[in-house]
Design a protein around this motif. Structure first.
Motif, PDB file in Angstrom:
ATOM      1  N   GLU A  15     -14.287  -2.738   5.473  1.00 26.75           N
ATOM      2  CA  GLU A  15     -13.577  -3.614   6.119  1.00 26.75           C
ATOM      3  C   GLU A  15     -12.071  -3.482   5.903  1.00 26.75           C
ATOM      4  OE1 GLU A  15     -15.513  -5.342   2.425  1.00 26.75           O
ATOM      5  OE2 GLU A  15     -16.124  -4.054   3.758  1.00 26.75           O
ATOM      6  N   LEU A  16     -11.796  -2.472   4.907  1.00 26.03           N
ATOM      7  CA  LEU A  16     -10.420  -2.139   4.782  1.00 26.03           C
ATOM      8  C   LEU A  16      -9.894  -0.897   5.554  1.00 26.03           C
ATOM      9  CD1 LEU A  16     -10.072  -2.974   0.964  1.00 26.03           C
ATOM     10  CD2 LEU A  16      -9.614  -4.212   2.709  1.00 26.03           C
ATOM     11  N   ALA A  17     -10.731  -0.515   6.723  1.00 27.74           N
ATOM     12  CA  ALA A  17     -10.537   0.888   7.345  1.00 27.74           C
ATOM     13  C   ALA A  17      -9.197   0.698   7.818  1.00 27.74           C
ATOM     14  CB  ALA A  17     -11.670   1.271   8.252  1.00 27.74           C
ATOM     15  N   GLN A  18      -8.723  -0.401   8.446  1.00 27.72           N
ATOM     16  CA  GLN A  18      -7.472  -0.641   9.250  1.00 27.72           C
ATOM     17  C   GLN A  18      -6.226  -0.452   8.172  1.00 27.72           C
ATOM     18  OE1 GLN A  18      -9.051  -4.318  11.252  1.00 27.72           O
ATOM     19  NE2 GLN A  18      -7.652  -3.706  12.713  1.00 27.72           N
ATOM     20  N   VAL A  19      -6.389  -0.642   7.027  1.00 25.62           N
ATOM     21  CA  VAL A  19      -5.221  -0.602   5.946  1.00 25.62           C
ATOM     22  C   VAL A  19      -4.576   0.634   5.792  1.00 25.62           C
ATOM     23  CG1 VAL A  19      -4.712  -0.887   3.624  1.00 25.62           C
ATOM     24  CG2 VAL A  19      -6.293  -2.688   4.757  1.00 25.62           C
ATOM     25  N   HIS A  20      -3.224   0.719   6.002  1.00 25.43           N
ATOM     26  CA  HIS A  20      -2.559   2.202   5.602  1.00 25.43           C
ATOM     27  C   HIS A  20      -1.411   1.670   5.069  1.00 25.43           C
ATOM     28  CE1 HIS A  20      -5.291   4.117   8.436  1.00 25.43           C
ATOM     29  NE2 HIS A  20      -4.965   3.096   9.543  1.00 25.43           N
ATOM     30  N   VAL A  71       0.851  -1.120   0.010  1.00 26.21           N
ATOM     31  CA  VAL A  71       0.026  -0.033  -0.154  1.00 26.21           C
ATOM     32  C   VAL A  71       0.903   1.298   0.024  1.00 26.21           C
ATOM     33  CG1 VAL A  71      -1.659   1.498   1.119  1.00 26.21           C
ATOM     34  CG2 VAL A  71      -1.944  -1.227   1.148  1.00 26.21           C
ATOM     35  N   LEU A  72       0.778   1.941  -1.067  1.00 29.78           N
ATOM     36  CA  LEU A  72       1.561   3.319  -1.087  1.00 29.78           C
ATOM     37  C   LEU A  72       0.914   4.358  -0.418  1.00 29.78           C
ATOM     38  CD1 LEU A  72       2.750   3.434  -4.928  1.00 29.78           C
ATOM     39  CD2 LEU A  72       4.130   2.692  -2.964  1.00 29.78           C
ATOM     40  N   ASP A  73      -0.481   4.587  -0.487  1.00 30.35           N
ATOM     41  CA  ASP A  73      -1.294   5.559   0.053  1.00 30.35           C
ATOM     42  C   ASP A  73      -2.583   5.117   0.231  1.00 30.35           C
ATOM     43  OD1 ASP A  73      -1.732   7.961   1.178  1.00 30.35           O
ATOM     44  OD2 ASP A  73      -1.626   9.047  -0.651  1.00 30.35           O
ATOM     45  N   THR A  74      -3.268   5.742   1.179  1.00 28.62           N
ATOM     46  CA  THR A  74      -4.757   5.774   1.417  1.00 28.62           C
ATOM     47  C   THR A  74      -5.308   6.985   1.462  1.00 28.62           C
ATOM     48  OG1 THR A  74      -4.246   5.351   3.777  1.00 28.62           O
ATOM     49  CG2 THR A  74      -4.371   3.360   2.536  1.00 28.62           C
ATOM     50  N   PHE A 121      -5.092  -8.351   2.825  1.00 29.50           N
ATOM     51  CA  PHE A 121      -4.131  -7.689   3.559  1.00 29.50           C
ATOM     52  C   PHE A 121      -3.511  -7.939   4.504  1.00 29.50           C
ATOM     53  CE2 PHE A 121      -7.088  -5.391   0.645  1.00 29.50           C
ATOM     54  CZ  PHE A 121      -6.320  -4.295  -0.034  1.00 29.50           C
ATOM     55  N   ILE A 122      -2.112  -8.035   4.926  1.00 30.42           N
ATOM     56  CA  ILE A 122      -1.351  -8.670   5.729  1.00 30.42           C
ATOM     57  C   ILE A 122      -1.122  -7.100   6.663  1.00 30.42           C
ATOM     58  CG2 ILE A 122       0.613  -9.397   6.850  1.00 30.42           C
ATOM     59  CD1 ILE A 122      -0.996 -11.169   5.037  1.00 30.42           C
ATOM     60  N   LEU A 123      -1.845  -7.185   7.895  1.00 32.40           N
ATOM     61  CA  LEU A 123      -1.534  -5.830   8.834  1.00 32.40           C
ATOM     62  C   LEU A 123      -0.737  -6.279   9.999  1.00 32.40           C
ATOM     63  CD1 LEU A 123      -5.309  -5.045   9.518  1.00 32.40           C
ATOM     64  CD2 LEU A 123      -3.948  -4.384   7.601  1.00 32.40           C
ATOM     65  N   ILE A 140      -7.278   3.058  -1.942  1.00 36.61           N
ATOM     66  CA  ILE A 140      -6.085   2.644  -1.503  1.00 36.61           C
ATOM     67  C   ILE A 140      -5.413   2.356  -2.746  1.00 36.61           C
ATOM     68  CG2 ILE A 140      -5.004   0.503  -0.439  1.00 36.61           C
ATOM     69  CD1 ILE A 140      -7.809  -0.053   1.027  1.00 36.61           C
ATOM     70  N   ALA A 141      -4.226   3.176  -2.716  1.00 31.64           N
ATOM     71  CA  ALA A 141      -3.227   3.157  -3.923  1.00 31.64           C
ATOM     72  C   ALA A 141      -2.191   1.931  -3.636  1.00 31.64           C
ATOM     73  CB  ALA A 141      -2.537   4.241  -4.196  1.00 31.64           C
ATOM     74  N   ILE A 142      -1.938   0.814  -4.518  1.00 36.12           N
ATOM     75  CA  ILE A 142      -1.151  -0.271  -4.132  1.00 36.12           C
ATOM     76  C   ILE A 142      -0.206  -0.426  -5.391  1.00 36.12           C
ATOM     77  CG2 ILE A 142      -1.089  -2.851  -4.305  1.00 36.12           C
ATOM     78  CD1 ILE A 142      -4.268  -2.392  -3.399  1.00 36.12           C
ATOM     79  N   LYS A 143       1.228  -0.385  -4.945  1.00 32.68           N
ATOM     80  CA  LYS A 143       2.307  -0.533  -5.909  1.00 32.68           C
ATOM     81  C   LYS A 143       2.424  -2.140  -6.253  1.00 32.68           C
ATOM     82  CE  LYS A 143       6.136   0.415  -8.316  1.00 32.68           C
ATOM     83  NZ  LYS A 143       6.576  -1.078  -8.493  1.00 32.68           N
TER      84      LYS A 143
END
Length: 416
Positions: free
Chosen positions: A387-392, A324-327, A348-350, A332-335
């Motif tokens: 459900e992806l609120a924790q992703v940063h 994840v590059l940015d949120t 998604f691995i937190l 959610i932007a992903i490289k």
């Protein structure tokens, strides 16, 4: 309860940030000279300053490798570099050579950790290195946890007024078939000196003794994991548990840091159950690896330590997808490091807790165009649902396999 330090590799600034985000207490890294990983990205002074700042703001430490075998001509700018490291506030340097130590002590107040390249394997050597002012011993990987604990206990008994002897040991990663990395195969096959940062891992190749002989000879070791020995590291007060892998991916760094962080914390709280160990071991199976074994942590490694490449590949149960590059509130932007399509199931691995399972229902380019596919190395966006609120930022993703059969020399589980 006292806990050992979890020490992780940092190939570059991204790996440093990932390691600390996923639980490392400290990282070790190389500058652009004097280390044993010449092919790693390595750190410029500017990146090192950013890395030290990132680490210290989060209570983590940074150790810099100065463990290449140096010749006289290598010292012309060495003192200046040591002074720079001190100015940048690095926490210690990792050294294998007495002459290098002398220069460091003469020009700086840097703490010194003895590199595993020095092959410290016994209590006599340990006490001698301590007399030379070494603050920590990174023991050779041929030493067991019990032997390391005995070295530490004997030193304390003989030096009751001295600070306890700090001992660091490898807990995970690739193993060298040579004693403490003293290998010359790379010199012979490629003219690159493994002890001066040029190893090309020639031992990982299959060999025939002669053209007439069809027998294939392997010299590559299985990979070390010490997940089932975490309690022994506590028992013998090994102060730092080191993950190998300065050439490895962010996925490897994140998963190993998360796994051993969970194990260390759970053990310290009396909560490291067999069920949790199985779950952690499954995460370690997900990353690329050779067959795992416990090295010499319990007993000396024997012929069963050889990884016979014909019998398996350097694979894991999952594929690394991206980071994840940015949120934002909307996206959610992903490289990506692998291609991604609408309909793919990802995880998604937190840093804490279980992975978030997610099916990709839509993809967008960085300019907002809806697409069905993005190639590897591209940047893609997905809609940020609740459900992806924790992703940063710095959180990683892996592709979900349809079925994963986990095999190991321990009782394991089937996962997905």
């Amino acid at each position: 309860m006292w806990k050992p330090e979890l020490l992780a590799p940092a190939k570059n600034l991204e790996r440093l940030q990932v390691a600390i985000t996923y639980g490392a207490d400290a990282v070790y890294l190389g500058g652009q000279n004097y280390g044993l990983r010449a092919r790693a990205d390595n750190f410029s002074p500017e990146d090192l300053q950013r890395g030290v700042t990132f680490a210290h703001e989060r209570g983590a430490k940074v150790y810099v490798t100065l463990n290449a075998f140096l010749h006289d001509e290598d010292f012309s700018e060495f003192g200046d570099y040591c002074q720079l490291l001190e100015q940048l506030n690095v926490d210690a340097v990792i050294v294998s050579d007495l002459g290098v130590m002398r220069v460091i002590n003469n020009c700086s107040n840097l703490k010194i950790h003895l590199s595993t390249q020095a092959s410290c394997l016994n209590g006599y050597a340990a006490r001698l290195w301590a007399r030379f002012g070494v603050d920590r011993l990174i023991l050779g990987r041929e030493v067991s946890i019990t032997e390391a604990g005995q070295m530490r206990a004997k030193f304390s008994a003989e030096n009751p007024q001295a600070a306890p002897l700090e001992i660091e040991m490898f807990i995970h990663g690739a193993m060298c078939m040579a004693y403490s990395g003293h290998c010359t195969i790379s010199n012979y096959t490629a003219g690159r000196d493994s002890n001066r940062g040029g190893c090309i891992q020639s031992c990982r190749l299959p060999y025939q003794l002669s053209s007439e002989d069809s027998t294939i000879t392997f010299m590559s070791s299985k990979d070390l994991w010490g997940i089932y020995q975490v309690g022994d590291f506590f028992k013998h007060h090994i102060c730092s548990l080191k993950i190998e892998g300065r050439m490895k991916s962010s996925f490897y760094v994140a998963m190993t840091c998360k796994a051993y962080r969970r194990a260390i914390d759970a053990y310290s709280q009396g909560e490291l159950t067999p069920e949790l160990l199985q779950e952690i071991a499954a995460d370690l199976q997900s990353i690329p690896h050779r067959d795992y074994f416990s090295g010499s942590l319990e007993t000396a490694a024997g012929e069963g330590s050889v990884f016979e490449q014909a019998a398996g590949n350097n694979t894991g149960t999952h594929d690394y997808l991206g980071m994840v590059l940015d949120t934002t509130e909307e996206a959610i932007a992903i490289k990506l490091v692998e291609p991604l399509s609408v309909g793919d199931k990802v995880e998604f691995i937190l840093p804490h807790g279980q992975p978030i399972n997610y099916q990709v229902n839509s993809l967008f380019s960085v300019v907002g165009e809806e697409i069905n596919f993005m190639r590897k190395d591209g940047i893609v966006c997905i809609t940020k649902v609740p459900e992806l609120a924790q992703v940063h930022q710095l959180h990683l993703l892996r592709l979900s396999p349809s079925k994963v059969e986990i095999t190991a020399p321990y009782s394991m589980v089937t996962g997905s």
